[in-house]
Design a protein around this motif. Structure first.
Motif, PDB file in Angstrom:
ATOM      1  N   VAL A 125      -2.334 -14.838   9.686  1.00 57.09           N
ATOM      2  CA  VAL A 125      -1.177 -14.213  10.320  1.00 57.09           C
ATOM      3  C   VAL A 125      -0.575 -13.121   9.436  1.00 57.09           C
ATOM      4  O   VAL A 125      -0.252 -12.029   9.918  1.00 57.09           O
ATOM      5  N   LEU A 126      -0.420 -13.401   8.140  1.00 59.28           N
ATOM      6  CA  LEU A 126       0.257 -12.444   7.271  1.00 59.28           C
ATOM      7  C   LEU A 126      -0.682 -11.381   6.701  1.00 59.28           C
ATOM      8  O   LEU A 126      -0.329 -10.196   6.658  1.00 59.28           O
ATOM      9  N   LEU A 127      -1.870 -11.791   6.284  1.00 57.66           N
ATOM     10  CA  LEU A 127      -2.804 -10.834   5.674  1.00 57.66           C
ATOM     11  C   LEU A 127      -3.745 -10.238   6.715  1.00 57.66           C
ATOM     12  O   LEU A 127      -3.912  -9.019   6.784  1.00 57.66           O
ATOM     13  N   GLY A 128      -4.358 -11.104   7.523  1.00 58.50           N
ATOM     14  CA  GLY A 128      -5.308 -10.616   8.518  1.00 58.50           C
ATOM     15  C   GLY A 128      -4.670  -9.702   9.548  1.00 58.50           C
ATOM     16  O   GLY A 128      -5.266  -8.700   9.956  1.00 58.50           O
ATOM     17  N   VAL A 159       6.475 -14.360  -0.571  1.00 62.18           N
ATOM     18  CA  VAL A 159       6.583 -15.761  -0.979  1.00 62.18           C
ATOM     19  C   VAL A 159       5.220 -16.448  -0.865  1.00 62.18           C
ATOM     20  O   VAL A 159       4.820 -17.212  -1.754  1.00 62.18           O
ATOM     21  N   ALA A 160       4.504 -16.188   0.225  1.00 65.33           N
ATOM     22  CA  ALA A 160       3.245 -16.893   0.461  1.00 65.33           C
ATOM     23  C   ALA A 160       2.123 -16.410  -0.455  1.00 65.33           C
ATOM     24  O   ALA A 160       1.303 -17.212  -0.909  1.00 65.33           O
ATOM     25  N   PHE A 161       2.082 -15.088  -0.695  1.00 66.05           N
ATOM     26  CA  PHE A 161       0.933 -14.531  -1.395  1.00 66.05           C
ATOM     27  C   PHE A 161       1.289 -13.619  -2.571  1.00 66.05           C
ATOM     28  O   PHE A 161       0.394 -13.077  -3.218  1.00 66.05           O
ATOM     29  N   GLY A 162       2.568 -13.409  -2.800  1.00 66.55           N
ATOM     30  CA  GLY A 162       2.984 -12.578  -3.912  1.00 66.55           C
ATOM     31  C   GLY A 162       2.689 -11.110  -3.753  1.00 66.55           C
ATOM     32  O   GLY A 162       2.583 -10.368  -4.727  1.00 66.55           O
ATOM     33  N   ARG A 163       2.539 -10.667  -2.483  1.00 69.04           N
ATOM     34  CA  ARG A 163       2.281  -9.262  -2.242  1.00 69.04           C
ATOM     35  C   ARG A 163       2.696  -8.866  -0.835  1.00 69.04           C
ATOM     36  O   ARG A 163       2.987  -9.709  -0.022  1.00 69.04           O
TER      37      ARG A 163
END
Length: 202
Positions: free
Chosen positions: A137-140, A198-202
């Motif tokens: 959801v966040l990166l893809g 928060v989830a991935f630091g980026r």
């Protein structure tokens, strides 16, 4: 054991350390309706809002969703076995958008976990699926923030989101939706948010 879902293309596939391989498949309403009907008919899924619906009604709901550009449904498959139902949506095209200030890059999410098999122990199940779902959801999809809106009475869901790093937002009342293709009663919801930072630091 053969994977009955192997031939279906995934929008995301990820091997989560210590958990397994999670594939995110676009929902196939006709093929998946019998499975989903079993899931949503259980008492544990009462907050999903589909208790009492027939299999045909479940099929029709997801067939309608398939026609939308703003709402999407996915079957989560872990190591070849169905593991959950994921729905994403554009908050500004949903009733939740009237209840908080939508920001660019926001995406709404609903997640229904598959029930455990009799006698099955599933330590780390939720956390493992959450890793893959958040990555998709966040990166893809290249989004900045996930918003969720569990029912205020669904304490298990709110606690689960808190463990996953979601920040608790306001309590809101989602308005009734009464349209020819969809009906949703008013809902007292607890909003929560997870940012990509928060989830991935980026």
């Amino acid at each position: 054991m053969s994977d009955p879902y192997a031939s279906r293309p995934a929008v995301h596939e990820q091997t989560v350390d210590g958990f397994g391989t999670v594939r995110v498949l676009p929902l196939a309403p006709a093929a998946d309706a019998p499975l989903l009907h079993r899931w949503v008919s259980e008492e544990r899924a009462v907050f999903w809002g589909m208790n009492g619906l027939t299999e045909q009604q479940v099929l029709e709901i997801y067939a309608h969703m398939e026609t939308l550009d703003t709402h999407h449904a996915f079957l989560l498959v872990k190591d070849g076995a169905p593991a959950g139902l994921l729905q994403t949506y554009e908050p500004e095209a949903d009733r939740v958008g009237a209840c908080y200030p939508v920001e660019p890059g926001d995406i709404g999410m609903h997640l229904l976990l598959a029930p455990p098999e009799p006698g099955e122990t599933r330590s780390g199940w939720t956390a493992g699926l959450a890793v893959a779902v958040s990555a998709y959801v966040l990166l893809g999809l290249d989004r900045r923030r996930i918003v969720v809106d569990p029912d205020v009475a669904n304490e298990k869901a709110t606690a689960r989101f808190a463990r996953q790093g979601f920040t608790t937002g306001p309590r809101v009342v989602l308005p009734e939706v009464d349209l020819p293709d969809v009906y949703l009663p008013r809902k007292h919801a607890q909003l929560a948010f997870l940012t990509r930072e928060v989830a991935f630091g980026r």
